[in-house]
Structure formats: C-alpha cells, structure tokens
Design a protein around this motif. Structure first.
Motif, PDB file in Angstrom:
ATOM      1  N   UNK D   3      12.516  18.523  30.534  1.00 23.10           N
ATOM      2  CA  UNK D   3      13.650  17.634  30.238  1.00 23.10           C
ATOM      3  C   UNK D   3      13.515  16.348  31.046  1.00 23.10           C
ATOM      4  N   UNK D   4      14.094  15.275  30.504  1.00 19.34           N
ATOM      5  CA  UNK D   4      14.059  13.962  31.162  1.00 19.34           C
ATOM      6  C   UNK D   4      15.362  13.803  31.931  1.00 19.34           C
ATOM      7  N   UNK D   5      15.255  13.832  33.264  1.00 19.44           N
ATOM      8  CA  UNK D   5      16.455  13.953  34.087  1.00 19.44           C
ATOM      9  C   UNK D   5      16.649  12.750  34.998  1.00 19.44           C
ATOM     10  N   UNK D   6      17.904  12.312  35.052  1.00 18.36           N
ATOM     11  CA  UNK D   6      18.272  11.221  35.949  1.00 18.36           C
ATOM     12  C   UNK D   6      18.818  11.810  37.250  1.00 18.36           C
ATOM     13  N   UNK D  14      13.075  11.375  35.623  1.00 19.17           N
ATOM     14  CA  UNK D  14      11.804  12.100  35.739  1.00 19.17           C
ATOM     15  C   UNK D  14      11.756  13.240  34.726  1.00 19.17           C
ATOM     16  N   UNK D  15      10.534  13.595  34.301  1.00 20.58           N
ATOM     17  CA  UNK D  15      10.351  14.736  33.398  1.00 20.58           C
ATOM     18  C   UNK D  15      10.106  15.957  34.271  1.00 20.58           C
ATOM     19  N   UNK D 123      14.597  16.568  25.773  1.00 18.27           N
ATOM     20  CA  UNK D 123      14.290  17.898  26.303  1.00 18.27           C
ATOM     21  C   UNK D 123      13.770  18.727  25.136  1.00 18.27           C
ATOM     22  N   UNK D 124      13.383  19.947  25.429  1.00 16.15           N
ATOM     23  CA  UNK D 124      12.912  20.789  24.332  1.00 16.15           C
ATOM     24  C   UNK D 124      14.065  21.383  23.520  1.00 16.15           C
TER      25      UNK D 124
END
Lengths: 341, 341, 341, 341
Positions: D3-6, D14-15, D123-124
């Motif tokens: 997931x791409x997270x702040x 970041x992933x 995200x997936x």
C-alpha cells in the motif's frame, strides 16, 4: 393476529386471523400498527381496478397508509430500533437502482407496495423495510399521523411539484376536498402565495376548505367550469390539482386549465379524452402523480409538527374496518378514516 | 401582389392578386418574402381544424413559416433596417404582457398568428412586427432557412424542454421523421447524448433519420410499440416526441412511454384517450408543445450556422403552391416544401 | 423643477432647480414622482463606489426607487395613459435583446439605470420608458409603495431564487433587517415554510423582524456565527441571504452557510475572501443578486395588495432629502425613508 | 499487501506492507484494485491542505480513484458478487440520510472518503461498501477506466450542472486541460452545443484539447483574460469551469465570467478575493463542486462505453507510485497517471 383481508374482487374484505409476519432479510422491519388509514384506493382495489397492474394473489391484507412502533428488525438495520415510533413510506425500496439513487422512491425497480402488491397494514403487524421508516418523536400517537403516510404524502408531492408554477398572481384550482384534498389545501397555503380555489360537490367539504385556507370555493353542481373561468377572467387556472379524476372531474379539470397551464391527475377511475389539437394549441400539460418520495414524507412531518398541516380524521377499531370502508364509499367521512388495532 | 388564399374550408387555396400590406403602427415591419414553408398545419387549416380556435374571416392568406428581406418599417422600429435579411418568429407579440416579459412568446395575450389568425406569408409581402424579426447574415438565402421558422423552432423547442430528462443512458423515441422530425433528430444529437429511436411508416424517412443521427429506426407497421419495448428491456422510453399525434400515433406514443416518463404531443389531429389510472399508476406526463420562443429561433439559427442542423427541402414557385400542398398530402415530400415568390 | 443632485463624490447631494425632462423617443414615459425611496446605494454612490461601474457625468440627479403618476407619453406607448398611477421598475429596458426576450430585465444589453447611470427620481419628474411601468390601482398612494420599487423587488427576487432550496425542514438566515431585509422576511414567510433566522446588530430591528415572521433572532454582537451553528446542530444554514455584505458580514455569511448551501450576496461594500478549498470541500455556492425582473415587481405588488408584505416607512419632503440621507447613514431609519415631492 | 502510505505531511508517501482489509459490516465490499488514479488532490494531501478538514490519523493509505474486481462481500450485499468488475464511487454512503435519499451522495451525513478520511485504494485491496460499486461489463479492464472514478465524475458533474446555462450561442471557458479538464472538454462536446474555449499554460495540453473538441484554445501566458474578452465581444463567458483554481487562475476565472454568468470552482489551492460590489453589480455566481453523484458516475460510464469520452492515461506499477506523484507534480503527465497493482 387480526388482519383485513380481500378474498375476492367486488366483495368486501373481511377481518380474520392470520399468522404474524417475521423478519426474512437483513434490512426487514416489523411494525406494530398504531393507525392504518382507509383510502379511496381501497375501494378501487375492491372494484378490481388494480388487479392487472399489481397481479397480487388473493386473499391478501389491504392497507397502505400506516404508522406504529418498531417491533422487530433485521440484522443490518441501523436507522431504527425496537420501540421507535415510526410513520411508513408506502413502498419499501431497494436503495440501489437508478431511481432510488436519484430520490425517486416511487420508481424503484425493485420495490413492493404493501397493501397493493403484498400484505398491507390493516392488521396488527406489518412487514416493511428499514428504508420505509421515518422516525418520529416518541410522544407522537401513530393514529394521529397515519393519514400523512399516503393521503398526506400524495397531496404534498403534487403541491411541491407545482410550486414553481404558483407564484403570486396565479390561480390554483383543487378538485376534491376529501382525505387528500384537505391536506393539499394546507400544503398550498403553507408553501405558496397562489390564490386557492376549491371545487367539491359537498358543501360541508367546502366549509372545511375555507377554514383550511381556500380563497374561493365552488360547488360542483354542473357550473364549476364556468365558475372557474369567471374567477380567472376567462383565462383558466395556472394549475389544477385533481384529487378526483373520475365521474367527469377529469374533463372538467382539463377544461379549467389555462393556456400553458398544467393539469395534475392525482385521483383516478375515469378516462381523459382530449383532442391533441386542444393539447398543442394551448400548450397544456397533463401531469401524472403517484404518492411521493421518502423526503416528501419527512418534509410533511415538519409541516405537521409546526401545526401548518392538521388532519381531520375519524377513528374506527380494526374490527370495524368494513364500516369504515362503507362510510367512505357513502361520502360520510370528512377528512380521513383511520383504523386502530 | 400574388398570395395563396383560402376561400372555403375543405377546398384548396388559390393563388390570386391582392393588395400589398402597408405599415399601420409604429412597430410594424413589412417583409418581402424569400421563402415560405408548407406545413402539415396548412393541410389541417384547409380541413377546418383551426376554424374554431382562430376564428379568422375567409378569404385570407395562409403561410406561417417565413423568411425574407425587410421592405418597410414603422417609426419606432430600431432593431432592423430596410434591406436586412430576416427569419420571422411566427407570432408578432406585444412585449408587454406577463408572458412576453417572461420570454413565453407563444403565450402573449395580445399576439397575432399570421397564416392562422391573420394574413400569412405565402405571398410576396407580409405584415409582421419588429419583435418577430431575427436578423441574419446578409449572405443567407431566405429560401434555405425558412423551414426553421416553424418546423425548426417547434422541433427545437420540444427537444430543449426535454433536455433535463435525456441524460446519458436514457432513450428518446421520435415519432415521424418528416418536416419537423428530421430537424428534431438533429437537435437531439446536438444537445444530448440520449439514445435516439425513430419511428416512421416510410422506409425512406427512416434512411434519412439514420443519416441525421438516429441510433435505431423502427418501421411503423403495427409492431412499433413492441419494438420500442424490446429496445428498452420492457421499460419504455424516458421521452417520446410525437410529431404525428394522429391516426393512432397518439396511443402508441403514450404506450411507448415508460414509468415516470413524458410523452410530448407536437403533431395533432388525433385524440388521446387514457384511463387516469394509467396516468397515475406509472406517473407518466403528457406535455403540450406549440412552436417555441424567439430565443429558441435565435439559438436554432446558431446550430444551423454551425452546420449542426441541416435542412432537407424542395422548392416550388409561389404559383405552384397547390402542387406543393398536394405533394405534402400525398407523402411525396422528404423534409420540407418551400414556396419561393 | 426641484431635484436632488450629486455634484461631487464624497460630498452630500444638494436640492436645486433643473429643467423638467421631456419625451425624446416614441416609447418614453415621463412620471410625476409621488414617492422616491432613499437607499443605502445612495450612500454608496456618494462614496464613489459606483463611479467606475456607471461612468455617469456629474452633476446628476440620484434616486432609483420611484412611484408616481404618468405625466406624458411617447407616440408608440400603449400600456399606460396620462394620469395612470404607476410603480417603476428601476431599469428602462430595450425589450429586444436576448436577456429581455428571456425576461432577465437586469441583463438588458441596452438599458439605463436612472439614479445610477442617468438622472433619477429624487425630483418632481422622471424620464423612463413604457417597459418600466407597472400600472397600479388608481387609489394607491405612490409614497406608500415606492419602497417596493427597489428595496422590495431586490429582496423578493433573492427570496424567489432561493425557494427551491427552502423546503420544510431547512433553515434560512437573513442578515440585516433594514430597508430590504424587513421585506425579505415577509417574502420568506409568504412563499416558503423554511425556518427564518434573522441576524442584525440592532435590537429594534430584531423586534420588528419577529413581528414580521422571524422564527429566531440573533444579535450580531460577535457571536452570530456560533449562534447560527448552534441553531442548526452545527451544520449551518441551507441558505444565507446577506443584505449587508460589508463590515465583516460577508465573511460571517459564508461561514454560516452549510455544506451544499448557498450564500446570497445582496448588500455590498465588503470583499469576500475565501480559500477555494473551502468552496469545493463543502460545495458551497456564492450567488450574486441585483434588483429583479419586471415580473418580480408585478408579483410583489400582488403580495403587497394581499397584505402579505407591508412596508415600514418614514416620509420626508423632497427638500429634506439630505436629512433623510443622514438619518439612514446614522442608523436612525426603521424600514425605509421615502421622499415626497 | 502493498500500500502507498503517508506517514507525515510534507513528505512523500512510501510503498509498504500492511494487513489486508476485511469485511466488518453486512454492507461492506472488499475490492481487489485493478487501477488507482493519481490526482492533484494527492499532492494537496501531502502538502497538508486536507489535514484539518479530514482529520485522518497518520499513517494511512492514499488513493481515491479506484476500479477493480469484487473480492469479498458482507452478508446483506445484493448488488454485486465476488468476481464482478466494478468502478467505485469515491464515497461509501449511508443511503438513509436526507442527502442520500435525494441522490446527493457527496453530502451524505455518514459517509467516509477512502484515500482522504480512511485508507484508500493505492493498495492491493480496498474496503468500501455496496453502495459505492458500479458494476461493469466483465471485459472492462479496471486500469482503463479508473480515471473516471474521480477525475471523470468530477468533470462530468460540473458540466452536467452547467448544461441549462450552455444553450447554443453561449461560450464556456474551461481552465486547465489536465486529468479532469481533458474529460470535461469531451463531456461539454457530448452534452451541449456551447462554444468551448480552453485555457492552459501548456501548449501540448492545448493540442490535446483541440483534438477532444475545443473550438478555441488560449495559452495562459498572462493575456488569457483579454483573450477571452476578445473572443466574446467584451461580454465574458456564460460559464467558466476552473479545474485549476490556484496560482491566479481563480482571479482570472471570475474576471472571464460575464454578467449573469457562473464561475465553477473545481480545482483548489488558491483564494478568491472579490469585492461584493463586483458580485452584485454584474450578478455573477461562484459555484462550488466536489466530485459527483453515483448516478453521475453511471452516466459517465455510458458516455465512455459509447466512445464519447476517451481517457488519456499513463500506467505505472504500484511500486512506482512515488514516480507517478513526482511526474504529476512536474507537469509530465498528459491526462491521468494510473497505478496498477
């Protein structure tokens, strides 16, 4: 439980014992009925007018104007709890189709119509759904408001649709000051500054109309079209709301409608028969109306709570349902008859 | 000057000499006719259908679809000058009544309707008013655009009224791909993304419809209602624009209209005959349409100038007016017949 | 004749002798003034706020809110006669441009604005046009209704535009219960069933507001935004009508507007300063309002005649115009100041 | 799953690995993401612009423009099944509040906004609800349509709201021909016959605009307001759709809007700063816009399927999310960047 059941068309329904309904799906709600209105549509159901459109298997329980208390709820219901006082929108809807997503509850492609297409509310309990419930102040007595669930919402919806046409200086004719019409007059007075002209056969109904906000009343004694023309300098009304639409009212209603005006069909039973030349040369519209939206009902409850719409009702015990139906048919009910189980 | 004059109902008009019109009031305009359309309404006038509604004294000059050049103007006219190329809104209006002040030209309480209620434009000159003139590029040939003055504006107005109902995913049925209908198809294609279904008896008209933007065509051979139901998964169309509204089309049109939908009556000659139960149970509307507003005509000229609406016309000399009328009656005109003085 | 003339910006106007106006064109009308309202816009004119927008050459006669009697008419005038009692729409319009043809009088591309762009009505006579005249019952006293010509029409137009947003259950905040606002309250009460909340600095204005139909009043003492939020469960109002729009009211007004709601700017003098994120994240609208249409004024006269809108006015002789202007500036006028020549 | 997270405002996301979401309630739906769009709002989230409005706890997964396949459903879900291809309305809504019952999905009083207020779709897998799912033809590739889920619906909704203002003869200015704007141009061309003027800083974007239906293009090099005034004979545009609304575009946009016109704020980041005199003297409106309704998305899918709206996209693997964000920020993306897990 007791229920008012229709066994054959053209025969009066009977009050008899049937099984209580039970929760079938996660969004179902069972309501203990506190008040169930008796409507001219119930007479029309008995006459078989809805047989083809609804295709319901007989016998079944009639009653499509209901309020009461939540008795049981499905697993996914979040908007009401057991014990809540509720008034019910007539149609449990899917909430997912195009029409529901646009707020057009009456055009839901997956709805039922309890009292017309499935078992209705002239009974001790009714199966409906979460989306049909409008939660009320717990002090509210269901029998006092039940008439708003169908008579009220239908009158309110027609008036609300007509608001943009009813600016100051216009004339609105309302045909039929009965169960629906007496609410329609009050909605017109609350939501517009139009001149209100009420037409009815019954002088008592016209007296009530005056008390509720009619600016003029006209006895429907054969001269009603001329009377409306006289009141409008020969131009006809901007809007005609026809709560009768049978026995000639439907021709009168169109005839009273002025050029560029709109004739709202709300009652039914008759047939409109109009040359297309008459429709186009004066550019008149004929507007269909069926019940109203969930939000209409919620808005109407605001008007009722503010005292801007008051109901004239006569209560009967559930066991006396046939008396209520007979009284309505005989023109003996001012306002609305309500069954109380 | 020469003019096409009706002397008796149920008899064809004749081309004969009459006096030229002259300026009577300060806002009058005399137009030298460059093109005058022949309309199904002219057939209906001859049949006497408009006799009662218009009450015109015979003989008079017909022709209500006109374009040309300004020939003379009254003292208070400021919007056109002698020599200007103009297309004419069908009704010279007062500009001062409530309807005019709201832009509803067709409901002016002091208007005339040249060609129906006074002398019309199948002649060398026509008396109209400043407010009826839409000024055109001087290069425009009146005979090329005259059909927009009535056939065009009427089709455009009906489509414009229906736009809010015709979002993507909807279906619009258009009955009759003739003088008005072939313009209506193009307006629908220019102003909406609805699916366009065209119904006509004539296979040639349907071929033209396809070229102009129809997504589907249906031959009106008796199975047209079923065909539309099949194309809409049994739900019916959101909007039906009926440019025929006689000889059964008016019953078909309502039957093809889906629940909550609207049936627009644009043609005429027949009679709608519908139980009020059918109107309310599905909440369908019947919408009257008569010509359109001055601004409609101006907007349509923008579409025409941009090439989004093109006309299919067949010209006749003014002397051959009766041939044009006979050809229209016999179904021999694709698009519109135009008289050129 | 006497007239109230502005010679320099930032200096008070003076009452002086000027030539009477005379008919110039065929559609001109000269009105003998019976009442001329004094408006906050007159203060703003003196302050020079309109100098750039109007580009009028000084000196000129102010006064844009007028009623009186027809004194002379041009050769093509048909809708009024000498002696008729009239109230005047503020802008004489051309009747021929797109906006006029759509009923949008205020957007006429060839109009004047007497009192702002040409000589106005704080005088014995005013030059206007046929299209600006609304004919009144001959019994009407112009000084009694003049305030409807600008204060009234402006308040009415803003309310009329907001009607579709103000169904039962909504809240409408009205900021400023002065010359315009005290009419706006009555229009809201006559045309909607919304809950009316009135905000003003002046307790006397709020007392008047309550008498005229306000459901709640809020003193603008610094806590007005919080007070409105408190009255609306923290959601804000559906509609805010801001008759002040300066000195901070314009920020308050937007802040009081709920998600999906609309903030109507009617007063002026301040500056809206809003991050676009705040506009989009809650999808709020800012709606401009300038006077109203001719039909608005005609409709408002119907409300006034029915007693649904009553005016609170204070009259001054024309010679005392400067006193009236000073009283308005000092907050000493409840309702509207009217000059009577 | 990835997931791409702040983790912090003002730092790039970041992933990383996080737990997969699971069904919590009976109306929940888990979607396997097939395409997740990268939006200028993601840049604004990183900048902290939404921190206060959304109040989300960091870290969280961004991504509010998603399409994919149904992976799991709650017990009461009836409208989709596991395996269905779906595009997602951005906000899972309650379906029961006033706004939902009126079709105003964005004003639901109980909704979430995945990617802004809860974990989003970069995200997936994504947790959403039954009411957010629009079922698609199983052949559709989610990455091909994902950009319609937010960029598309937002542009479509703004255009749809403006349709009544955009009759033939009008001018619509569209500022910003990027991810949203390039869809807006196509919606305008499909749904109206207005003249389309596109303003952008980037000549390549303007070339694309011409291909997609712009009638005129204007380089935003400082002379854009004058250019629009020149194209409109000095009157300004009827409608301005501002997909930028920062860095001065928000002042230009209002300045380009003609009298009686409407300025639609769709992008954000700047501040409108306008004297109330300018709002009222020309009666201009400022219209807020946030995403659109479920039905908007369904309608837009009809346009896309008919080939009337085509997307310009550039795909990146989910692992390259930061590259996509950087490319967008640097103006290197024509149309829309789409992450494919």
């Amino acid at each position: 439980m007791k229920a008012v059941r229709l066994h054959e068309y053209h025969q009066l329904p009977v009050v008899e014992e049937v099984a209580e309904p039970s929760i079938q799906g996660p969004l179902d709600v069972i309501v203990k009925i506190g008040g169930a209105g008796v409507c001219r549509t119930d007479l029309h159901i008995v006459e078989g007018q809805w047989a083809e459109a609804m295709g319901v298997a007989l016998p079944y329980t009639i009653g499509h104007e209901n309020a009461g208390w939540v008795h049981d709820i499905g697993a996914a219901v979040t908007n009401v709890e057991v014990g809540d006082t509720v008034i019910l929108h007539p149609t449990p809807t899917c909430g997912l189709c195009r029409a529901c997503r646009a707020g057009n509850d009456m055009h839901c492609s997956n709805s039922a119509f309890p009292g017309l297409s499935t078992d209705g509310g002239m009974a001790e309990y009714l199966l409906t759904s979460a989306r049909a419930c409008v939660k009320l102040d717990p002090q509210t007595k269901p029998e006092d408001v039940a008439a708003l669930a169908d008579a009220g919402i239908t009158a309110y919806n027609a008036v609300r649709k007509a608001i943009p046409l009813l600016y100051p200086g216009t004339t609105c004719v309302l045909i039929g000051a009965g169960g629906l019409g007496h609410i329609g007059i009050q909605c017109l007075a609350a939501l517009t500054a139009t001149r209100i002209v009420v037409v009815d056969r019954n002088p008592d109904a016209l007296k009530l109309a005056e008390q509720l906000g009619a600016d003029h009343t006209v006895v429907a004694d054969g001269g009603q079209v001329d009377a409306v023309m006289g009141l409008t300098d020969g131009t006809g009304a901007n809007v005609v709301l026809d709560f009768v639409a049978e026995q000639g009212a439907e021709q009168d209603g169109f005839a009273m409608t002025g050029g560029g005006g709109s004739y709202y069909v709300i009652g039914y039973g008759g047939t409109v028969n109009i040359p297309t030349l008459d429709i186009i040369s004066t550019e008149r519209n004929i507007v269909g109306n069926i019940v109203g939206t969930y939000n209409d009902l919620a808005e109407l409850m605001v008007l009722a709570q503010a005292g801007k719409v008051t109901l004239h009702t006569k209560t009967y015990p559930l066991d006396a349902a046939v008396d209520a139906i007979n009284d309505l048919d005989a023109g003996k009910v001012r306002g609305r008859a309500i069954l109380v189980p």
